[in-house]
Design an enzyme around this catalytic site. Sequence first.
Site, PDB file in Angstrom:
ATOM      1  CB  THR A   1       5.679   9.140   5.799  1.00 16.39           C
ATOM      2  OG1 THR A   1       6.803   8.865   6.636  1.00 16.39           O
ATOM      3  CG2 THR A   1       4.504   9.542   6.680  1.00 16.39           C
TER       4      THR A   1
ATOM      5  CE  LYS B   1      19.872  -2.066  10.318  1.00 12.65           C
ATOM      6  NZ  LYS B   1      21.020  -1.251   9.899  1.00 12.65           N
TER       7      LYS B   1
ATOM      8  CG  ASP C   1       8.818   8.769   9.138  1.00 13.61           C
ATOM      9  OD1 ASP C   1       9.717   7.919   9.080  1.00 13.61           O
ATOM     10  OD2 ASP C   1       8.848   9.838   8.502  1.00 13.61           O
TER      11      ASP C   1
ATOM     12  CG  ASP D   1       8.227   8.241  -0.650  1.00 15.53           C
ATOM     13  OD1 ASP D   1       7.715   8.073   0.469  1.00 15.53           O
ATOM     14  OD2 ASP D   1       9.338   7.779  -0.965  1.00 15.53           O
ATOM     15  CE  LYS D   2       9.120  11.114   6.201  1.00 19.40           C
ATOM     16  NZ  LYS D   2      10.542  11.375   6.483  1.00 19.40           N
ATOM     17  CB  THR D   3      12.193   8.929   2.408  1.00 18.02           C
ATOM     18  OG1 THR D   3      11.667   8.802   3.724  1.00 18.02           O
ATOM     19  CG2 THR D   3      13.704   8.793   2.453  1.00 18.02           C
TER      20      THR D   3
ATOM     21  CG  PHE E   1      13.841  -3.937   5.714  1.00 16.39           C
ATOM     22  CD1 PHE E   1      13.340  -3.524   6.937  1.00 16.39           C
ATOM     23  CD2 PHE E   1      13.387  -3.307   4.558  1.00 16.39           C
ATOM     24  CE1 PHE E   1      12.407  -2.496   7.007  1.00 16.39           C
ATOM     25  CE2 PHE E   1      12.454  -2.285   4.622  1.00 16.39           C
ATOM     26  CZ  PHE E   1      11.964  -1.881   5.857  1.00 16.39           C
TER      27      PHE E   1
ATOM     28  CD  GLU F   1      21.259  -1.497   5.658  1.00 12.42           C
ATOM     29  OE1 GLU F   1      21.888  -1.521   4.578  1.00 12.42           O
ATOM     30  OE2 GLU F   1      20.935  -2.525   6.268  1.00 12.42           O
TER      31      GLU F   1
END
Length: 789
Positions: free
Chosen positions: A690, A576, A692, A406-408, A554, A508
């Site tokens: 990711t 958002k 993104d 994973d990236k994050t 979400f 958040e």
Amino acid sequence: MGKRKVSVLETERKVYSNDPPSNQVFNYANNYICTSKYTILSFLPLNLFEQFQRIANTYFLILLILQVIPWISSLTWVTTVVPLVLVLALTALKDAYDDYQRHQSDNEVNNKESMVLRDGEFQSERWQNVIVGDIIRMKDDEFVAADLLLLATSEPNSLCYIETAELDGETNLKVRQALTETAVIGEDDVPQLSRLQCEVICEAPNNVLSKFEGTLKLNNDTLPLSNDQILLRGCVLRNTKWCYGLVIFAGQDTKLMKNSGQAKFKRTQTDRLLNTLIIGIVVFLLLITLACAIACGVWETLTGDDFQVYLPWESFVPHTILGTKAGSKAAGSTVISLLTFFSYLILFNTLVPISLYVSVEFLRQIQSLWINWDAKMYYEPKDTAAKARTTALNEELGQIEYIFSDKTGTLTQNIMTFNKCSIGGRSFGDPADWEGNPIQLDDNTPKHDFSKNKWCDKLVWYDKMLVRCIEEGDDSCMQFFKLLSLCHTVMAETKNGKLVYQAQSPDEEALVGAARNFGFVFKSRSPSTVTIDVVDKDGEIKEEVYKLLCILDFNNVRKRMSVIVEKDGKIQLLCKGADTTVNARLSKDSADLLTKTSVHLNEYANEGLRTLALAHKELNRQVYEEWKEKHYQASISLTDREQKLHDVYELIEVEMTLIGATAIEDKLQDGVPDAIANLANAGIKIWVLTGDKQETAINIGYSSKLLTSEMEEVFVISGETHEDVKQQLTDARDQMKELTKQFSMHTDGAAMEDTDMRSGVSFHSCLYGDSPMLLGYLFEQLLITLISK
């Protein structure tokens, strides 16, 4: 212990509080767990079965059986049984020690104690004796004993904070909130807890950590239950003095144990290689033995029969002088050669190296100690050394071919900072003076002083123009930061005069923290309200209380969250989320603003920033009331609740008005680029997942050295169907082959590296895609490749 008395497929679960007889009817599992492989009775047969999956052990077992037959064995069976028993015993001792460690761990967990409501009072009870329907009281820093329905807590609004590192590896605290109907229970209110009569109807035990569907029947009301009211076994209670919970799943039925699985016998590549070598040796041995047996048969036919006076054949062999000489010479020679075949098989047994397994096990044991003692794997900040938890898989560490990451939080620090934003078609965040003129950023560039706001945090900001717009009351900026302070699930608490946020994600927390610094301070929330302070340019604080009507959660499919709030009779939907999902739900009136904002979003993505789009919508009360009824019906459904809620959310998240976009930064961890470069040089293929935008993913790829300037071309796979993805991958492969031919004209063979498109990975290329179809297809092809190898 820990197993159901009857094997019945459970489709839903019913749990009654303070009613053990009703719960016992269902024969639910108790809270006893077992992660070990063996018991005292099963150890010997199961371990022997596992050990005889090794070819050499099976060979020597067959050899031992042959040596017991006196007509074919010239050696005593002791010569085989001693080394075989020694090998089996040593391996069994190692396996027994490993499993003993598991038993010790199980006993430690099963004998932990919790306070359980029994006979009208809380009693200390071992975890293994906890049953479904029990009410448990927990205190701060205690582990959760079973999967619980949260009833009440010590914190305002019945909140509690949990750490889920044992479940998902995440160390940031998550928030759970009890229903208002049960939150009235106070500390040590044993009489009220003892009188609590409720029925929980929920999903059957499963391994999905992020979802829970159920209803609570209390006082003739049916209330929806979700994951927000569930405390899972393995979590740790944090920052909460006490809480009460009702046991829903226990023991092997808990989500933690459903994800654990049963301990399995694992074979390493070394074991498989040894088996292959042993098979080759055995085949060679059989060929030699067969040749000797044939030669013996020929000799016995031509010459041996004449020597029976001195070397008589066995009495059961045809044409022997010890019998009636019944049968032909050829038949006797055939039997003798067959017996000789097995005799040679015994004589040549030393060709098969049974001691090799002992040597390998010994080396594994020593290597595990070296891992534990490795100074370079010692992490000084937490005084933690490496620990080999098993001695069976050590060598696999040196045979890694693929890394999936994973990236994050894995490649990055998971520390988000608000960096830039786009509001009303204007981009903010680059260093600028009060007039909006760009300024050069250096060590002497002054940061904006937020100290007029007593709730300010450590935000570093150089763009004075945004501050000026807020001070002048710009409507777009006011809407932008009010949305950030209202549309979230963050919890706030005051500690030592400081406002502290507890967020389920660092994104958040960064966004709410940014709004706080710019004067839109999220102060508190209750199940029905959200309170913010708006700080004006003079530092004066104006409190605003919004009625919280609904939270549209979400998830990874929706890629957005929304809240519906009301103030002064005005109902608003605030949203958002990922720009791709939010942009598709905008009204036509936002077309011009969307064009400008998209340009900014692409700029932010090219800088490697994480972006979100913000939008809002005013709701007619009648429209909202009709939608609210549909939402309630979906929220209490016990079948496909998630999909039904998703469909209801889609009905109202339409025709929204765009406000702007945010851009936050998540820096790489120290040493990540060098580590990835070293792994790539070692020939290891690295996959990074990711969510993104494409531009952000490519930028992160270069900064982490997953992509390098030496790569001739980056291939983007963006198909939405299986066929499109397959065609794009084929085209990329063809282009790589063409590039390889061009390279070969200018470089020598040593500089070239092989490209394996079957796995979707190339040393000179990188594939990026943002569709689920692509991800599924690539993993499918990778699995096919690994299996074929």
